[in-house]
Design a protein around this motif. Structure first.
Motif, short mmCIF file in Angstrom:
data_model
loop_
_atom_site.label_atom_id
_atom_site.label_comp_id
_atom_site.label_asym_id
_atom_site.label_seq_id
_atom_site.Cartn_x
_atom_site.Cartn_y
_atom_site.Cartn_z
N GLN A 116 4.58 -8.14 -1.26
CA GLN A 116 5.15 -7.31 -2.32
C GLN A 116 5.54 -5.93 -1.80
O GLN A 116 6.57 -5.36 -2.19
CB GLN A 116 4.15 -7.20 -3.48
N LEU A 117 4.74 -5.38 -0.93
CA LEU A 117 5.05 -4.07 -0.36
C LEU A 117 6.28 -4.14 0.54
O LEU A 117 7.16 -3.27 0.47
CB LEU A 117 3.84 -3.55 0.43
N LEU A 168 -0.84 -0.35 -4.91
CA LEU A 168 0.49 0.20 -4.62
C LEU A 168 1.56 -0.88 -4.67
O LEU A 168 2.70 -0.61 -5.07
CB LEU A 168 0.49 0.88 -3.25
N SER A 169 1.21 -2.11 -4.29
CA SER A 169 2.20 -3.19 -4.35
C SER A 169 2.62 -3.46 -5.79
O SER A 169 3.78 -3.76 -6.06
CB SER A 169 1.66 -4.46 -3.68
N GLY A 170 1.65 -3.36 -6.72
CA GLY A 170 1.99 -3.53 -8.13
C GLY A 170 2.88 -2.41 -8.64
O GLY A 170 3.83 -2.65 -9.40
N ILE A 171 2.59 -1.19 -8.20
CA ILE A 171 3.40 -0.05 -8.63
C ILE A 171 4.83 -0.18 -8.10
O ILE A 171 5.80 -0.02 -8.86
CB ILE A 171 2.77 1.27 -8.14
N GLY A 206 11.47 -4.03 -7.90
CA GLY A 206 11.66 -5.46 -7.74
C GLY A 206 11.21 -5.98 -6.38
O GLY A 206 10.66 -5.24 -5.56
N LEU A 207 11.48 -7.27 -6.16
CA LEU A 207 10.98 -7.95 -4.97
C LEU A 207 12.13 -8.61 -4.21
O LEU A 207 13.19 -8.02 -4.09
CB LEU A 207 9.89 -8.95 -5.39
N GLY A 208 11.90 -9.82 -3.68
CA GLY A 208 12.93 -10.44 -2.85
C GLY A 208 12.80 -11.94 -2.77
O GLY A 208 12.25 -12.60 -3.67
N SER A 209 13.25 -12.50 -1.67
CA SER A 209 13.41 -13.94 -1.55
C SER A 209 12.09 -14.71 -1.60
O SER A 209 12.04 -15.83 -2.10
CB SER A 209 14.18 -14.30 -0.28
#
Length: 394
Positions: free
Chosen positions: A204-205, A254-257, A263-266
């Motif tokens: 996520q980060l 921090l990944s949730g923030i 947003g995210l990715g593939s």
């Protein structure tokens, strides 16, 4: 530095640190005397923290209802819980557990004062009515270091099976009022959970850092989280020390923030159909795919958009995770792929075939992978490239 225009979504008030779970009862009391406590099916209730919470709630004159979430919550589970508790005069919801527990509790908090099914609000399913509340105050207490659900506005719900789905009930009103992040609650995590959830947080980060919507504010948070994961994940998995737990609790938060902001990715684009169609835990999907997805993203950028700033970011991540400097972007990107691959192996993350995925399933998976997460991937991948990610981890 060029600072582009950006906006920030709402965040919870964050209470972070070892031993701070003891403050939870006072936070609950600030919202009322009737609390719904949502936990996992077993593990937390066998700990001393559960008994301390119950004792303090009693001493504070707070009464409660208690429900458990076993596995990933379904829309049917949420709707049934709301029906059962609608007349219970609940004033605040407290979720204590992993990402699935927090997601289930978050959805219930958003529906207890209304009269709609959660299906009315799920993205990509049903009528997608605009959510307007009202919502009960929600306090999120994670007991794993992975999804960062304690800091997000979405509750992920699943309907398993070949025609199933994994979709979000999402709105800023659903953001927890408080996120109580106490690394001591992670002490009982088994190694396989540490590995899967830790790689979920790292993924996520990374995906937030290279997202099309990333900006300097989220970059700073993602960088700090990745640094913490670098120093915490393998030592926690292999040695189990307290400092490593703290690092990973911080990284997951921090990944949730960052995911909530940009947003995210593939990887997460694929995690949705894989988690819906096959019995694969979310963290396992992310952990097993992140090296392959990063390699395909980098290769696509080098081929079609060699001046894209995400390539420089991938190179910087290679230097951050390996703690080395490299002569050029290509060498640094290769170093990133290598270390992510190495971590996948050291953490014993299983291949997709262990969960029944075959090459014959790729077309169906790819077809359902282009949700919201794929839209912020740094480059639009072809169906063939998405299939190659799956093939690399089959």
């Amino acid at each position: 530095m060029n600072i582009p225009a950006f906006s920030l979504s709402r965040l919870p008030q964050i209470v972070f640190g070892a031993g701070r779970f003891k403050e939870t009862a006072d936070l609950v009391a600030s919202f009322g005397k009737r609390v719904l406590v949502v936990t996992g099916a077993r593990s937390f209730q066998s700990t001393s923290q559960w008994h301390c919470l119950v004792d303090v709630l009693k001493q504070s004159g707070i009464s409660w209802e208690h429900i458990t979430v076993a596995g990933e919550p379904s829309p049917a589970f949420v709707d049934q819980a709301v029906r059962d508790l609608r007349e219970a005069r609940i004033e605040v919801v407290l979720g204590v557990g992993g990402g699935s527990v927090l997601d289930g509790a978050k959805a219930i908090a958003g529906l207890l004062r209304g009269d709609h099914s959660v299906m009315d609000y799920l993205e990509g399913v049903g009528p997608e009515l605009p959510y307007q509340g009202p919502v009960l105050p929600f306090i999120a207490v994670p007991t794993t270091a992975g999804t960062g659900s304690e800091a997000t506005k979405n509750a992920v719900l699943s309907l398993p099976g070949k025609q199933g789905f994994k979709k979000s009930f999402r709105h800023e009103l659903l953001v927890p009022r408080y996120a109580v992040v106490d690394p001591e609650l992670l002490a009982t995590c088994p190694p396989e959970l540490i590995a899967a959830n830790g790689m979920d947080a790292l993924t996520q980060l990374i995906e937030s850092y290279v997202s099309l919507k990333a900006h300097p504010f989220t970059d700073a948070l993602a960088w700090s989280g990745i640094e913490a994961a670098r120093d915490g994940l393998l030592p926690w998995y292999e040695q189990g020390n307290a400092q490593s737990r703290s690092n990973m609790a911080y990284a997951a938060l921090l990944s949730g923030i960052t995911l909530a902001q940009v947003g995210l990715g593939s990887v997460h684009g694929l995690a949705s159909p894989l988690g819906a169609f096959f019995p694969i835990p979310h963290g396992v999907v992310c952990g097993t795919l992140v090296a392959a997805a990063s390699e395909i993203n980098i290769r696509a950028l080098q081929s079609r958009e060699p001046e894209h700033p995400a390539l420089i970011k991938y190179a910087r991540l290679g230097e951050l995770l390996t703690q080395n400097e490299y002569s050029n972007t290509t060498v640094a990107c290769n170093a990133l792929i290598k270390i992510l691959t190495d971590w996948t192996e050291r953490l014993s993350l299983p291949p997709l075939r262990n969960y029944g995925v075959t090459a014959a399933d790729f077309e169906h998976i790819v077809k359902h992978s282009r949700g919201s997460s794929m839209k912020t991937n740094p480059i639009v991948l072809t169906d063939e490239e998405i299939g190659e990610i799956l093939q690399m981890r089959l």
